[in-house]
Design an enzyme around this catalytic site. Sequence first.
Site: not given
Length: 303
Positions: A81, A157, A206-207
């Site tokens: 990614d 982000d 999310l983490s």
Amino acid sequence: MKAEFNGVLSPLDGPINRIGLVGRQMTDEMGSVLERVRVFAEDHGVALFPEDSLRVGELSRFEALSEGGEGVDLLLTLGGDGTLLRGVRRVAGAGIPVLGVNLGRLGFLTSISPVDLEDSLTKLLAGKALLDRRFTVQGQIIHADGSLGSRLWALNDLVLHKGGVARVVRLDLRVDRAGDHYEEVGSFSGDGVIVASPTGSTAYSLSAGGPIIVPEMDCLVVTPISPHTMAMRPLVLPSHVRLTIRTLEPGEDIVVTADGQIGFNLEPDDHVVIERGEDRVALVRFPGQTYFDTLKRVLNWAV
């Protein structure tokens, strides 16, 4: 027949005759995949444009990929990614579709594995592919005197955090609406804040405890990083607002980063304005692939 999650999917536009290549560092696996891509391209009359670091061996005779990807019909990324995010940044704003081959671990954004390479490229050339147009975020650093600083753009982000030693930072957030109207969100102390797109909601956000947002949503996800209060929780904002973030401790060493790859240090009394990006990113998908299948495969979602 499996239903497709196609809220933002559209047919691939036009033929694919010129493919740009972006890849991670050279390994035996990388070299093998590159050779397969080269053979496939030559067998199907497709021109390749590898980035400079990939122009080795047989690929050294190919013209290099331009910095903005001008002239290519598709960007093929070879890696994980992170490689895809780097490739997306390289062609940002050009509207070039991006297909990721997963040579990494998770592969949340990539579409295919090396074993499916030739079959997927054959489908691609036959027009049997779809474009998943993803929402992006952008930011503007504004100096204390009102002058404009660096601009940032991200698929995943933008993150404001403390630079240097591990210390907390105190941030103030407000939402700007039409005209001069704004609303105070509040302030908090913590390790920083993440402002993510729906795509980035399954990454750092999310983490840090943020929600999963499906890609067809147009919104900003604001996730505090280790806030020093239980009263500050992740927040989902509509895409038409702008978020202004200021530090309440002028002179502190604050860094703002885009997709974890590009970073800028804020000067004393700087603030950052974040909003939806002007451009979407077109990721290549294939019939039968669904977003929720990816969640199950990568995150063991609902398994």
